[in-house]
Design a protein around this motif. Structure first.
Motif, PDB file in Angstrom:
ATOM      1  N   PRO A  75      -3.368  -4.531   9.413  1.00 50.67           N
ATOM      2  CA  PRO A  75      -3.058  -5.036   8.069  1.00 50.67           C
ATOM      3  C   PRO A  75      -3.619  -4.190   6.933  1.00 50.67           C
ATOM      4  N   ASP A  76      -4.224  -3.046   7.253  1.00 56.05           N
ATOM      5  CA  ASP A  76      -4.681  -2.146   6.195  1.00 56.05           C
ATOM      6  C   ASP A  76      -3.494  -1.365   5.641  1.00 56.05           C
ATOM      7  N   VAL A  77      -3.655  -0.890   4.417  1.00 56.66           N
ATOM      8  CA  VAL A  77      -2.726   0.078   3.865  1.00 56.66           C
ATOM      9  C   VAL A  77      -3.447   1.402   3.578  1.00 56.66           C
ATOM     10  N   MET A  78      -4.768   1.321   3.360  1.00 58.27           N
ATOM     11  CA  MET A  78      -5.608   2.515   3.211  1.00 58.27           C
ATOM     12  C   MET A  78      -6.978   2.180   3.793  1.00 58.27           C
ATOM     13  N   PRO A  79      -7.209   2.495   5.066  1.00 61.98           N
ATOM     14  CA  PRO A  79      -8.527   2.229   5.650  1.00 61.98           C
ATOM     15  C   PRO A  79      -9.592   3.154   5.059  1.00 61.98           C
ATOM     16  N   PHE A  82       4.873   1.246  -5.642  1.00 59.97           N
ATOM     17  CA  PHE A  82       4.314   1.044  -6.983  1.00 59.97           C
ATOM     18  C   PHE A  82       4.450  -0.409  -7.431  1.00 59.97           C
ATOM     19  N   ALA A  83       5.618  -1.012  -7.160  1.00 57.07           N
ATOM     20  CA  ALA A  83       5.866  -2.384  -7.629  1.00 57.07           C
ATOM     21  C   ALA A  83       5.213  -3.432  -6.739  1.00 57.07           C
ATOM     22  N   ALA A  84       5.278  -3.245  -5.419  1.00 61.06           N
ATOM     23  CA  ALA A  84       4.793  -4.273  -4.496  1.00 61.06           C
ATOM     24  C   ALA A  84       3.296  -4.155  -4.213  1.00 61.06           C
ATOM     25  N   PHE A  85       2.789  -2.929  -4.175  1.00 59.94           N
ATOM     26  CA  PHE A  85       1.378  -2.695  -3.852  1.00 59.94           C
ATOM     27  C   PHE A  85       0.794  -1.687  -4.850  1.00 59.94           C
ATOM     28  N   ALA A 123      -1.886   3.481  -6.475  1.00 59.02           N
ATOM     29  CA  ALA A 123      -2.875   4.175  -7.301  1.00 59.02           C
ATOM     30  C   ALA A 123      -3.876   4.942  -6.446  1.00 59.02           C
ATOM     31  N   THR A 124      -4.359   4.311  -5.387  1.00 61.05           N
ATOM     32  CA  THR A 124      -5.332   4.965  -4.514  1.00 61.05           C
ATOM     33  C   THR A 124      -4.708   6.143  -3.780  1.00 61.05           C
ATOM     34  N   GLU A 126     -11.514   3.883  -4.550  1.00 60.75           N
ATOM     35  CA  GLU A 126     -11.205   5.211  -5.048  1.00 60.75           C
ATOM     36  C   GLU A 126     -11.596   6.255  -4.007  1.00 60.75           C
ATOM     37  N   TYR A 127     -10.754   7.266  -3.873  1.00 62.28           N
ATOM     38  CA  TYR A 127     -11.010   8.321  -2.898  1.00 62.28           C
ATOM     39  C   TYR A 127     -12.134   9.209  -3.411  1.00 62.28           C
TER      40      TYR A 127
END
Length: 336
Positions: free
Chosen positions: A275-279, A68-71, A76-77, A152-153
């Motif tokens: 380097p993705d966090v949510m592809p 939550f704090a860093a990314f 949120a996604t 957004e999903y």
């Protein structure tokens, strides 16, 4: 290394620690139905994790707070797109935690057995459901989900239940049950320990097969040289743990190697992700990367100093807890 990359590694480390520690908690919780023959043996199993299970869950809380704090955009996604499965996990963890506290309370005359039986079911399902759904969730994160240009999903809950993610869920479930069985063998004496060793030998076969299928699929679709190495280490550690369990007498090494297998399997997923966090499966341009999702440099800098000060204290305290409660227990440890 940039602070964004440092905190991606830090969050990955928190998840690895959570799966290593909470993994055997989940396994023991599931084994309260499969391994224990009566209420006394069930109390033995619960007492093996009683002093540490809540401390192990702190790793999950810290991982969520750090994300939550860093990314913040990743958080949120993730929590909006995976709302239903994460809510199910949360409810299961709450019921499980309440069950640990309430199963031993006297509700009234004549109904103690039903009272405990209901809470024991909460411990079982409160361990089984997260053990499966965490694998489903992380498999989907690595595979990619339907993200639009606003990150957004736009998929449905059923889109998350694809074959790859279900295999991921089966893998974490079997790995955690195996991890819990070897932990039980490490922490107990007598007949329970012998049955835990036999249970680990049986479940370990399924864990090896599921992990092999999942890691090979991950390597084929999302892998690199680095993930090939980490996946190989995970596989070797799991097989070595299973072989040591078969020989008996080396419970500490067996448990350590099973934990290493879980840790390196989780590392493989995070290395595959970076380097993705949510592809995004809709378009690569819609994917959330470490750079796109991170907070400001100042925020990350403050978080880094806080972590440097407090993380060693937390690790020392948790290590001390495990040292204090290091002795084996058995049915003789449970009062009438």
């Amino acid at each position: 290394m940039d602070l964004q990359d440092l905190w991606f590694v830090a969050i990955a480390t928190l998840w690895v620690g959570y799966f290593f520690l909470e993994g055997f908690d989940f396994g023991v919780g599931i084994l309260t139905r499969a391994l224990a023959r009566d209420d006394t043996e069930r109390r033995v199993l619960i007492n093996t994790i009683g002093p540490v299970w809540d401390g192990n869950e702190v790793w999950l809380l810290t991982a969520g707070g750090a994300t939550f704090a860093a990314f913040p955009e990743w958080y949120a996604t993730l929590f909006s797109g995976f709302y239903l499965p994460l809510l199910i996990i949360l409810v299961a963890l709450i019921l499980r935690g309440v069950a640990f506290e309430y199963r031993g309370k006297e509700r009234g005359k004549g109904d103690t057995g039903k009272w405990r039986g209901g809470w024991d079911l909460c411990i079982f399902f409160g361990s089984l459901i997260p053990a499966f759904l965490w694998g489903v969730a992380f498999a989907n994160i690595v595979r990619g989900v339907k993200l639009d240009e606003r990150h957004e999903y736009v998929g449905s809950f059923w889109d998350l239940l694809n074959i790859y993610s279900l295999i991921g869920g089966a893998t974490t479930l079997l790995l955690f049950i195996y991890h819990g069985a070897v932990f039980t063998a490490l922490k107990t004496t007598g007949d329970i320990r012998e049955r835990a060793i036999r249970m680990a030998a049986q479940v370990g076969v399924g864990a090896v097969v599921a992990a092999a299928v999942f890691l090979i699929w991950t390597q084929a679709k999302h892998g690199s040289v680095a993930t090939a190495l980490t996946g190989l280490v995970a596989a070797v550690a799991l097989v070595a743990s299973w072989l040591l369990n078969r020989t008996g007498g080396r419970d500490g090494w067996t448990f350590g190697l099973s934990g290493a297998a879980i840790a390196f399997a989780a590392i493989t997923l995070f290395v595959s992700l970076y380097p993705d966090v949510m592809p995004s499966t809709i378009s690569d341009a819609n994917s959330l990367t470490v750079d796109k999702a991170s907070a400001s440099h100042k925020t990350l800098g403050i978080m880094t100093w806080v972590a440097v000060v407090f993380l060693p204290l937390v690790l020392l305290y948790q290590g001390w807890t495990y040292w204090v409660f290091r002795k084996r227990i058995g049915v003789q440890s449970i009062p009438a």
